[in-house]
Each structure stands twice: as structure tokens, then as C-alpha cells.
Design a protein around this motif. Structure first.
Motif, PDB file in Angstrom:
ATOM      1  N   LEU A 125     -66.007  87.159  66.146  1.00  0.00           N
ATOM      2  CA  LEU A 125     -64.722  87.794  66.470  1.00  0.00           C
ATOM      3  C   LEU A 125     -63.567  86.825  66.239  1.00  0.00           C
ATOM      4  CD1 LEU A 125     -63.544  90.451  67.403  1.00  0.00           C
ATOM      5  CD2 LEU A 125     -63.773  89.657  69.761  1.00  0.00           C
ATOM      6  N   LYS A 126     -63.772  85.553  66.566  1.00  0.00           N
ATOM      7  CA  LYS A 126     -62.751  84.525  66.307  1.00  0.00           C
ATOM      8  C   LYS A 126     -62.493  84.404  64.810  1.00  0.00           C
ATOM      9  CE  LYS A 126     -60.317  80.603  66.889  1.00  0.00           C
ATOM     10  NZ  LYS A 126     -59.596  80.445  65.658  1.00  0.00           N
ATOM     11  N   LYS A 127     -63.561  84.408  64.020  1.00  0.00           N
ATOM     12  CA  LYS A 127     -63.400  84.351  62.565  1.00  0.00           C
ATOM     13  C   LYS A 127     -62.618  85.560  62.071  1.00  0.00           C
ATOM     14  CE  LYS A 127     -67.579  81.737  61.531  1.00  0.00           C
ATOM     15  NZ  LYS A 127     -68.787  81.676  60.710  1.00  0.00           N
ATOM     16  N   ALA A 128     -62.953  86.732  62.598  1.00  0.00           N
ATOM     17  CA  ALA A 128     -62.255  87.957  62.199  1.00  0.00           C
ATOM     18  C   ALA A 128     -60.760  87.849  62.514  1.00  0.00           C
ATOM     19  CB  ALA A 128     -62.862  89.173  62.897  1.00  0.00           C
ATOM     20  N   ASN A 140     -55.148  87.245  60.799  1.00  0.00           N
ATOM     21  CA  ASN A 140     -53.843  86.576  60.835  1.00  0.00           C
ATOM     22  C   ASN A 140     -53.415  86.082  59.456  1.00  0.00           C
ATOM     23  OD1 ASN A 140     -53.383  87.006  63.568  1.00  0.00           O
ATOM     24  ND2 ASN A 140     -54.500  85.167  64.153  1.00  0.00           N
ATOM     25  N   ILE A 141     -54.352  85.538  58.690  1.00  0.00           N
ATOM     26  CA  ILE A 141     -54.037  85.094  57.334  1.00  0.00           C
ATOM     27  C   ILE A 141     -53.706  86.297  56.455  1.00  0.00           C
ATOM     28  CG2 ILE A 141     -54.955  83.967  55.269  1.00  0.00           C
ATOM     29  CD1 ILE A 141     -54.188  82.050  57.548  1.00  0.00           C
ATOM     30  N   MET A 142     -54.392  87.417  56.665  1.00  0.00           N
ATOM     31  CA  MET A 142     -54.100  88.638  55.922  1.00  0.00           C
ATOM     32  C   MET A 142     -52.652  89.062  56.150  1.00  0.00           C
ATOM     33  SD  MET A 142     -55.882  92.401  56.358  1.00  0.00           S
ATOM     34  CE  MET A 142     -55.201  92.588  58.005  1.00  0.00           C
ATOM     35  N   LEU A 143     -52.202  89.012  57.394  1.00  0.00           N
ATOM     36  CA  LEU A 143     -50.824  89.390  57.705  1.00  0.00           C
ATOM     37  C   LEU A 143     -49.822  88.421  57.085  1.00  0.00           C
ATOM     38  CD1 LEU A 143     -51.115  90.547  61.425  1.00  0.00           C
ATOM     39  CD2 LEU A 143     -51.142  91.953  59.342  1.00  0.00           C
ATOM     40  N   THR A 144     -50.146  87.142  57.119  1.00  0.00           N
ATOM     41  CA  THR A 144     -49.278  86.147  56.485  1.00  0.00           C
ATOM     42  C   THR A 144     -49.201  86.399  54.979  1.00  0.00           C
ATOM     43  OG1 THR A 144     -49.798  84.506  58.176  1.00  0.00           O
ATOM     44  CG2 THR A 144     -48.944  83.668  56.081  1.00  0.00           C
ATOM     45  N   ALA A 145     -50.330  86.708  54.369  1.00  0.00           N
ATOM     46  CA  ALA A 145     -50.353  87.002  52.931  1.00  0.00           C
ATOM     47  C   ALA A 145     -49.533  88.253  52.622  1.00  0.00           C
ATOM     48  CB  ALA A 145     -51.796  87.177  52.459  1.00  0.00           C
ATOM     49  N   HIS A 203     -63.059  89.851  54.344  1.00  0.00           N
ATOM     50  CA  HIS A 203     -63.737  88.874  55.198  1.00  0.00           C
ATOM     51  C   HIS A 203     -63.530  89.183  56.684  1.00  0.00           C
ATOM     52  CE1 HIS A 203     -65.342  86.378  52.079  1.00  0.00           C
ATOM     53  NE2 HIS A 203     -64.171  86.386  51.466  1.00  0.00           N
ATOM     54  N   CYS A 204     -62.388  89.708  57.030  1.00  0.00           N
ATOM     55  CA  CYS A 204     -62.142  90.134  58.408  1.00  0.00           C
ATOM     56  C   CYS A 204     -63.121  91.240  58.798  1.00  0.00           C
ATOM     57  CB  CYS A 204     -60.693  90.618  58.548  1.00  0.00           C
ATOM     58  SG  CYS A 204     -60.287  91.257  60.178  1.00  0.00           S
ATOM     59  N   ALA A 205     -63.279  92.213  57.920  1.00  0.00           N
ATOM     60  CA  ALA A 205     -64.198  93.326  58.201  1.00  0.00           C
ATOM     61  C   ALA A 205     -65.644  92.848  58.314  1.00  0.00           C
ATOM     62  CB  ALA A 205     -64.073  94.392  57.109  1.00  0.00           C
ATOM     63  N   ILE A 206     -66.041  91.937  57.441  1.00  0.00           N
ATOM     64  CA  ILE A 206     -67.413  91.400  57.502  1.00  0.00           C
ATOM     65  C   ILE A 206     -67.631  90.669  58.821  1.00  0.00           C
ATOM     66  CG2 ILE A 206     -68.986  89.687  56.496  1.00  0.00           C
ATOM     67  CD1 ILE A 206     -67.735  90.489  53.733  1.00  0.00           C
ATOM     68  N   SER A 207     -66.661  89.875  59.239  1.00  0.00           N
ATOM     69  CA  SER A 207     -66.795  89.150  60.510  1.00  0.00           C
ATOM     70  C   SER A 207     -66.810  90.110  61.694  1.00  0.00           C
ATOM     71  CB  SER A 207     -65.674  88.127  60.662  1.00  0.00           C
ATOM     72  OG  SER A 207     -65.823  87.104  59.709  1.00  0.00           O
ATOM     73  N   LEU A 223     -51.968  97.136  50.791  1.00  0.00           N
ATOM     74  CA  LEU A 223     -51.510  97.799  52.016  1.00  0.00           C
ATOM     75  C   LEU A 223     -52.522  98.841  52.490  1.00  0.00           C
ATOM     76  CD1 LEU A 223     -47.708  98.099  51.232  1.00  0.00           C
ATOM     77  CD2 LEU A 223     -48.879  96.374  52.620  1.00  0.00           C
ATOM     78  N   ASP A 224     -53.225  99.461  51.551  1.00  0.00           N
ATOM     79  CA  ASP A 224     -54.263 100.432  51.901  1.00  0.00           C
ATOM     80  C   ASP A 224     -55.430  99.749  52.620  1.00  0.00           C
ATOM     81  OD1 ASP A 224     -55.600 103.049  51.818  1.00  0.00           O
ATOM     82  OD2 ASP A 224     -56.900 102.115  50.311  1.00  0.00           O
ATOM     83  N   ILE A 225     -55.894  98.633  52.068  1.00  0.00           N
ATOM     84  CA  ILE A 225     -57.027  97.944  52.695  1.00  0.00           C
ATOM     85  C   ILE A 225     -56.614  97.347  54.036  1.00  0.00           C
ATOM     86  CG2 ILE A 225     -56.789  95.673  51.581  1.00  0.00           C
ATOM     87  CD1 ILE A 225     -59.865  95.707  51.207  1.00  0.00           C
ATOM     88  N   LEU A 226     -55.370  96.905  54.127  1.00  0.00           N
ATOM     89  CA  LEU A 226     -54.860  96.391  55.411  1.00  0.00           C
ATOM     90  C   LEU A 226     -54.921  97.484  56.476  1.00  0.00           C
ATOM     91  CD1 LEU A 226     -51.927  94.031  55.924  1.00  0.00           C
ATOM     92  CD2 LEU A 226     -52.025  96.078  57.296  1.00  0.00           C
ATOM     93  N   LYS A 227     -54.517  98.691  56.126  1.00  0.00           N
ATOM     94  CA  LYS A 227     -54.574  99.810  57.073  1.00  0.00           C
ATOM     95  C   LYS A 227     -56.009 100.101  57.499  1.00  0.00           C
ATOM     96  CE  LYS A 227     -50.457 102.192  55.443  1.00  0.00           C
ATOM     97  NZ  LYS A 227     -49.942 103.349  54.698  1.00  0.00           N
ATOM     98  N   LEU A 228     -56.928 100.032  56.549  1.00  0.00           N
ATOM     99  CA  LEU A 228     -58.335 100.259  56.881  1.00  0.00           C
ATOM    100  C   LEU A 228     -58.837  99.221  57.880  1.00  0.00           C
ATOM    101  CD1 LEU A 228     -59.853 101.136  53.380  1.00  0.00           C
ATOM    102  CD2 LEU A 228     -59.562 102.690  55.329  1.00  0.00           C
ATOM    103  N   VAL A 229     -58.470  97.966  57.669  1.00  0.00           N
ATOM    104  CA  VAL A 229     -58.894  96.895  58.586  1.00  0.00           C
ATOM    105  C   VAL A 229     -58.310  97.122  59.968  1.00  0.00           C
ATOM    106  CG1 VAL A 229     -58.673  94.435  59.077  1.00  0.00           C
ATOM    107  CG2 VAL A 229     -59.350  95.193  56.809  1.00  0.00           C
ATOM    108  N   GLU A 230     -57.069  97.574  60.024  1.00  0.00           N
ATOM    109  CA  GLU A 230     -56.447  97.776  61.334  1.00  0.00           C
ATOM    110  C   GLU A 230     -57.098  98.923  62.114  1.00  0.00           C
ATOM    111  OE1 GLU A 230     -52.267  97.954  60.303  1.00  0.00           O
ATOM    112  OE2 GLU A 230     -52.064  95.834  60.815  1.00  0.00           O
ATOM    113  N   ARG A 231     -57.770  99.800  61.432  1.00  0.00           N
ATOM    114  CA  ARG A 231     -58.495 100.880  62.115  1.00  0.00           C
ATOM    115  C   ARG A 231     -59.703 100.319  62.816  1.00  0.00           C
ATOM    116  NH1 ARG A 231     -57.983 104.994  57.179  1.00  0.00           N
ATOM    117  NH2 ARG A 231     -55.841 105.562  57.582  1.00  0.00           N
TER     118      ARG A 231
END
Length: 124
Positions: free
Chosen positions: A20-23, A28-33, A48-52, A116-124
């Protein structure tokens, strides 16, 4: 029907905290990017967030994590968790993983709309 044999590694259920820490770090890096319009980095960190997150859920609920070369095997493992099987989370994870090849291996740029699409998926 017998479940597909998937390569897994036994982990302590408390290891979910590590995953969960890795995720959170990848998130956070995804948002910075995103903020710096680095779309490929958004995509890769989203994957990588989703995998973690998947590893965290598998550790917490089943005491395992996937060590298969095929990330889609982790989708099958997620579906073995009753709460996930009925919630659709495994389908969201599957959609994110399906984009990994586009982000990492296709010989074209990963576009803003895709990021932006994949970011939305991760946020779900």
C-alpha cells in the motif's frame, strides 16, 4: 471448474502495508507527472500503482501475491476475493493492466487523453 494454476508467493498478511505504501508513492508521482504534463510517466506510474494495490489486496485477503509474468493472472487472483469478485474492482484493474503495453512498448507517445483516462481508472 478448477481455478487456473497461477504462480504465487506466500506473504504475511501484514505485508499489505508495504504494498500500500508503494501504491501511494506511485500515485503521488503519477499526480506530479500529470501536473508537469509528463503523460508517459502518468501512465507507467498508474500501472505500477494498480499493481501495488493489487498486491496489497491479495496479501491482506489471501496471504499471497502473484509472481506470474502475466499481470492478467493477478486479475484472476483478485476475483478469488469475494468482496472484489462482486464489486467490479478486478475489471478496473484489468482495464489498467491492458494499457501497460500501450504506455511502455508501443512506438508512439502516450497522449494526454490516455493519461487522464488511466489516472481516472486508478482513482476508482
Amino acid at each position: 471448474m478448477t481455478p487456473k494454476k497461477i504462480k504465487t508467493q506466500t506473504v504475511e498478511k501484514s505485508d499489505y502495508k508495504i504494498f500500500l505504501k508503494k501504491a501511494k508513492d506511485f500515485y503521488n508521482i503519477m499526480l506530479t507527472a500529470r501536473d508537469t504534463e509528463n503523460w508517459t510517466a502518468v501512465g507507467l506510474n498508474a500501472v505500477h500503482c494498480a499493481i501495488s494495490c493489487c498486491d496489497a489486496m491479495l496479501a491482506f485477503h489471501l496471504g499471497i501475491r502473484s509472481i506470474s509474468d502475466d499481470h492478467m493472472d493477478a486479475v484472476d487472483l483478485l476475483q478469488r476475493i469475494p468482496q472484489v469478485h462482486s464489486s467490479g474492482e478486478s475489471n478496473t484493474f484489468k482495464r489498467i493492466i491492458a494499457k501497460k503495453s500501450i504506455v511502455a512498448y508501443e512506438n508512439r507517445e502516450f497522449r494526454q487523453a490516455e493519461a487522464l483516462d488511466i489516472l481516472k481508472l486508478v482513482e476508482r
